[in-house]
Design a protein around this motif. Sequence first.
Motif, PDB file in Angstrom:
ATOM      1  N   ASP A 168       0.838  -1.189   0.000  1.00 51.79           N
ATOM      2  CA  ASP A 168       0.000   0.000   0.000  1.00 51.79           C
ATOM      3  C   ASP A 168       0.874   1.241   0.000  1.00 51.79           C
ATOM      4  OD1 ASP A 168      -2.395   1.423   0.048  1.00 51.79           O
ATOM      5  OD2 ASP A 168      -2.505   1.423   2.224  1.00 51.79           O
ATOM      6  N   VAL A 169       0.382   2.298  -0.646  1.00 49.70           N
ATOM      7  CA  VAL A 169       1.075   3.590  -0.681  1.00 49.70           C
ATOM      8  C   VAL A 169       0.026   4.670  -0.515  1.00 49.70           C
ATOM      9  CG1 VAL A 169       2.578   5.120  -2.000  1.00 49.70           C
ATOM     10  CG2 VAL A 169       2.719   2.664  -2.357  1.00 49.70           C
ATOM     11  N   GLU A 170       0.358   5.688   0.293  1.00 51.80           N
ATOM     12  CA  GLU A 170      -0.558   6.813   0.426  1.00 51.80           C
ATOM     13  C   GLU A 170       0.228   8.119   0.351  1.00 51.80           C
ATOM     14  OE1 GLU A 170      -2.662   7.172   4.140  1.00 51.80           O
ATOM     15  OE2 GLU A 170      -0.867   6.775   5.309  1.00 51.80           O
ATOM     16  N   VAL A 171      -0.405   9.125  -0.222  1.00 46.92           N
ATOM     17  CA  VAL A 171       0.163  10.460  -0.311  1.00 46.92           C
ATOM     18  C   VAL A 171      -0.674  11.350   0.591  1.00 46.92           C
ATOM     19  CG1 VAL A 171       0.604  12.430  -1.827  1.00 46.92           C
ATOM     20  CG2 VAL A 171       0.927  10.106  -2.689  1.00 46.92           C
ATOM     21  N   VAL A 172      -0.007  12.040   1.508  1.00 45.57           N
ATOM     22  CA  VAL A 172      -0.712  12.925   2.434  1.00 45.57           C
ATOM     23  C   VAL A 172       0.054  14.236   2.556  1.00 45.57           C
ATOM     24  CG1 VAL A 172      -1.754  11.064   3.782  1.00 45.57           C
ATOM     25  CG2 VAL A 172       0.469  11.933   4.447  1.00 45.57           C
ATOM     26  N   GLY A 173      -0.679  15.267   2.909  1.00 42.75           N
ATOM     27  CA  GLY A 173      -0.029  16.529   3.216  1.00 42.75           C
ATOM     28  C   GLY A 173       0.574  16.454   4.603  1.00 42.75           C
ATOM     29  N   MET A 174       1.769  16.997   4.764  1.00 47.06           N
ATOM     30  CA  MET A 174       2.400  17.004   6.084  1.00 47.06           C
ATOM     31  C   MET A 174       1.877  18.218   6.850  1.00 47.06           C
ATOM     32  SD  MET A 174       6.322  16.609   7.097  1.00 47.06           S
ATOM     33  CE  MET A 174       6.704  16.000   8.711  1.00 47.06           C
ATOM     34  N   ASP A 175       1.069  17.949   7.854  1.00 46.73           N
ATOM     35  CA  ASP A 175       0.394  18.972   8.647  1.00 46.73           C
ATOM     36  C   ASP A 175       1.196  19.196   9.929  1.00 46.73           C
ATOM     37  OD1 ASP A 175      -1.340  20.540  10.152  1.00 46.73           O
ATOM     38  OD2 ASP A 175      -3.106  19.361   9.637  1.00 46.73           O
ATOM     39  N   VAL A 176       1.481  20.477  10.234  1.00 45.35           N
ATOM     40  CA  VAL A 176       2.238  20.786  11.444  1.00 45.35           C
ATOM     41  C   VAL A 176       1.342  20.955  12.664  1.00 45.35           C
ATOM     42  CG1 VAL A 176       4.244  21.760  10.292  1.00 45.35           C
ATOM     43  CG2 VAL A 176       2.331  23.242  10.840  1.00 45.35           C
ATOM     44  N   GLY A 177       0.056  20.665  12.518  1.00 45.54           N
ATOM     45  CA  GLY A 177      -0.818  20.668  13.679  1.00 45.54           C
ATOM     46  C   GLY A 177      -1.882  21.738  13.681  1.00 45.54           C
ATOM     47  N   ASP A 178      -1.681  22.826  12.983  1.00 45.88           N
ATOM     48  CA  ASP A 178      -2.678  23.893  12.980  1.00 45.88           C
ATOM     49  C   ASP A 178      -3.408  23.977  11.641  1.00 45.88           C
ATOM     50  OD1 ASP A 178      -0.654  24.865  11.405  1.00 45.88           O
ATOM     51  OD2 ASP A 178      -0.402  26.740  12.500  1.00 45.88           O
ATOM     52  N   GLY A 179      -3.352  22.886  10.869  1.00 48.80           N
ATOM     53  CA  GLY A 179      -4.008  22.854   9.569  1.00 48.80           C
ATOM     54  C   GLY A 179      -3.149  23.377   8.440  1.00 48.80           C
ATOM     55  N   GLN A 180      -1.944  23.829   8.770  1.00 45.73           N
ATOM     56  CA  GLN A 180      -1.037  24.346   7.754  1.00 45.73           C
ATOM     57  C   GLN A 180      -0.225  23.186   7.168  1.00 45.73           C
ATOM     58  OE1 GLN A 180       1.857  27.133   9.198  1.00 45.73           O
ATOM     59  NE2 GLN A 180       2.683  27.528   7.171  1.00 45.73           N
ATOM     60  N   ILE A 181      -0.350  22.978   5.861  1.00 47.04           N
ATOM     61  CA  ILE A 181       0.374  21.922   5.170  1.00 47.04           C
ATOM     62  C   ILE A 181       1.740  22.468   4.758  1.00 47.04           C
ATOM     63  CG2 ILE A 181       0.369  20.343   3.201  1.00 47.04           C
ATOM     64  CD1 ILE A 181      -1.863  19.815   5.248  1.00 47.04           C
ATOM     65  N   ILE A 182       2.801  21.785   5.187  1.00 46.94           N
ATOM     66  CA  ILE A 182       4.145  22.284   4.897  1.00 46.94           C
ATOM     67  C   ILE A 182       4.906  21.409   3.916  1.00 46.94           C
ATOM     68  CG2 ILE A 182       4.363  23.470   7.103  1.00 46.94           C
ATOM     69  CD1 ILE A 182       6.215  21.084   7.943  1.00 46.94           C
ATOM     70  N   GLY A 183       4.330  20.311   3.508  1.00 46.29           N
ATOM     71  CA  GLY A 183       5.028  19.433   2.580  1.00 46.29           C
ATOM     72  C   GLY A 183       4.166  18.261   2.165  1.00 46.29           C
ATOM     73  N   THR A 184       4.731  17.450   1.282  1.00 44.10           N
ATOM     74  CA  THR A 184       4.039  16.265   0.790  1.00 44.10           C
ATOM     75  C   THR A 184       4.740  15.032   1.329  1.00 44.10           C
ATOM     76  OG1 THR A 184       3.416  17.424  -1.235  1.00 44.10           O
ATOM     77  CG2 THR A 184       3.325  15.018  -1.277  1.00 44.10           C
ATOM     78  N   GLN A 185       3.983  14.165   1.950  1.00 41.04           N
ATOM     79  CA  GLN A 185       4.511  12.945   2.553  1.00 41.04           C
ATOM     80  C   GLN A 185       4.001  11.742   1.777  1.00 41.04           C
ATOM     81  OE1 GLN A 185       4.104  12.967   6.799  1.00 41.04           O
ATOM     82  NE2 GLN A 185       4.191  10.738   6.939  1.00 41.04           N
ATOM     83  N   VAL A 186       4.887  10.760   1.568  1.00 43.96           N
ATOM     84  CA  VAL A 186       4.524   9.509   0.907  1.00 43.96           C
ATOM     85  C   VAL A 186       4.809   8.386   1.897  1.00 43.96           C
ATOM     86  CG1 VAL A 186       4.892   8.008  -1.073  1.00 43.96           C
ATOM     87  CG2 VAL A 186       5.156  10.478  -1.338  1.00 43.96           C
ATOM     88  N   ASN A 187       3.780   7.609   2.217  1.00 47.90           N
ATOM     89  CA  ASN A 187       3.894   6.511   3.178  1.00 47.90           C
ATOM     90  C   ASN A 187       3.752   5.180   2.448  1.00 47.90           C
ATOM     91  OD1 ASN A 187       3.934   8.503   5.206  1.00 47.90           O
ATOM     92  ND2 ASN A 187       1.725   8.458   5.340  1.00 47.90           N
ATOM     93  N   PHE A 188       4.708   4.301   2.658  1.00 50.90           N
ATOM     94  CA  PHE A 188       4.694   2.972   2.056  1.00 50.90           C
ATOM     95  C   PHE A 188       4.464   1.943   3.147  1.00 50.90           C
ATOM     96  CE2 PHE A 188       7.376   5.423  -0.809  1.00 50.90           C
ATOM     97  CZ  PHE A 188       6.976   5.001  -2.062  1.00 50.90           C
TER      98      PHE A 188
END
Length: 83
Positions: free
Chosen positions: A15-35
């Motif tokens: 499985d692979v998922e792409v998620v926005g990297m959230d710093v906790g306040d709803g602000q997306i600071i990057g793109t994360q890929v989880n395998f």
Amino acid sequence: MRVLFAAGRIREVTDVEVVGMDVGDGQIIGTQVNFIMANGNKVEFIYSQNVPIEESGQRAIDFVQSLYKNGYGDFSSEPVEML
């Protein structure tokens, strides 16, 4: 599915998922890929800060679509860092 992570390092993933990297306040600071590996382990990567978030998101989505379509993918040239 098989993914090339680096020279000589091919791993089976289930499985692979792409998620926005959230710093906790709803602000997306990057793109994360989880395998999720065939053995159950989870490996997470984030795109380099040098890559604009719009570009990193599109690159990640394109990679995942190609991976699911072909059953294999080359992740070794993506500008990412392991978390």
